[in-house]
Design an enzyme around this catalytic site. Structure first.
Site, short mmCIF file in Angstrom:
data_model
loop_
_atom_site.label_atom_id
_atom_site.label_comp_id
_atom_site.label_asym_id
_atom_site.label_seq_id
_atom_site.Cartn_x
_atom_site.Cartn_y
_atom_site.Cartn_z
N LYS A 111 0.85 -1.18 0.00
CA LYS A 111 0.00 0.00 0.00
C LYS A 111 0.89 1.24 0.00
CE LYS A 111 -2.91 2.89 2.79
NZ LYS A 111 -3.36 3.19 4.17
N ALA A 152 -9.37 5.60 5.01
CA ALA A 152 -9.22 6.76 5.90
C ALA A 152 -10.54 7.50 6.09
CB ALA A 152 -8.16 7.74 5.41
N ASN A 173 -8.40 1.84 10.48
CA ASN A 173 -7.55 1.52 11.62
C ASN A 173 -8.07 2.19 12.89
OD1 ASN A 173 -4.90 0.43 12.73
ND2 ASN A 173 -4.76 2.58 13.26
N THR A 174 -8.06 3.53 12.91
CA THR A 174 -8.40 4.26 14.13
C THR A 174 -9.80 3.96 14.61
OG1 THR A 174 -6.92 6.03 13.38
CG2 THR A 174 -8.42 6.56 15.17
#
Length: 269
Positions: free
Chosen positions: A112, A199, A221-222
């Site tokens: 990535k 994102a 992710n977050t």
């Protein structure tokens, strides 16, 4: 009493598997390895998510030093596809150097790419991203590329040979959800490779929105790592992605300006 087979509408779109660089995936969810309290918690979240691919920030995650706890002690690279990424890179040269190291460390060629611009907003530098993508593809890498929600650059990246286009939904780590569904839809309509929102997802409904637009997958992710209960949120994201995909395939009802009763009014007693 026997289970009945689900009834499928003949007007529904026919589903197809997610295929990236010749690899087929059953799950359309990709999760990351940052911000978890431990590698062990990360592993539990990964299992709950049902994801088969996990991103690895090569510059931040210990993969090879046996004197320290390693990610591979908890997550088996033989069971999951590790996706090395270039998080924290701000030039094409840094990104290429980082992924060369990843290939040497683990033999990974599916990667990535992200090349960032300003540390405050972390939007991608698209000129550098395109340049780095061309360099990596020339070296035999299969490049999944993080990019802005710009249909023009998305097309250029695909034409350069990227195997997946990954437009942001919102700034990295913001949790703001899909801010520009119009551009995401335009990217999807023109793409000949998978489009994966990367994102900005903050909660399960954001993942569902991305999938209902017709995205092939979602990377986050977050949203999982910083949830109050990361493992439970990972499970929620699993179901959200599945629900969003089914909703997209089924085709939503048309929006109407006025009420339309569920039961016909004609012939009432």
């Amino acid at each position: 009493m026997t289970d009945q087979a689900p009834v499928h509408s003949p007007s529904a779109l026919e589903d197809r598997p997610l295929v990236v660089a010749g690899r087929e995936f059953a799950s359309r969810l990709i999760i990351g390895t940052g911000k978890y309290e431990s590698y062990a918690q990360n592993a539990r979240a990964l299992e709950a998510s049902g994801a088969e691919m996990i991103t690895v920030a090569v510059r931040r995650v210990n993969l090879s030093d046996p004197s320290q706890e390693r990610l591979v002690d908890h997550i088996d690279p033989e069971k999951y596809v590790f996706l090395p990424n270039t998080a924290g890179c701000f030039t094409g040269e840094d990104a290429v150097r980082t992924l060369r190291l990843a290939r040497e460390a683990g033999g990974w060629s599916l990667v990535k790419l992200e090349v960032l611009s300003d540390p405050k907003h972390l939007y991608p530098d698209m000129e550098e991203t395109l340049r780095a993508a061309k360099m990596l593809i020339a070296e035999g890498f299969d490049v999944m590329v993080y990019c802005s929600d710009d249909p023009v650059y998305a097309r250029k990246l695909e034409d350069a040979g990227c195997c997946a286009i990954m437009p942001l939904g919102a700034p990295i780590g913001s949790g703001l959800g899909i801010q520009n569904p119009v551009n995401i839809r335009l990217i999807i309509e023109q793409a000949g490779v998978p489009v994966i929102v990367d994102a900005g997802v903050g909660t399960a409904s954001d993942a569902t929105v991305a999938m209902e637009l017709g995205c092939d997958g979602v990377l986050m992710n977050t949203a999982i790592a910083e949830a109050r209960d990361p493992v439970l949120m990972a499970e929620a994201m699993k179901h959200a992605v599945i629900a969003g995909r089914k909703s997209y395939l089924a085709g939503r009802m048309a929006k109407k300006r006025y009420a339309d009763p569920s039961s016909p009014l004609a012939g009432l007693i």
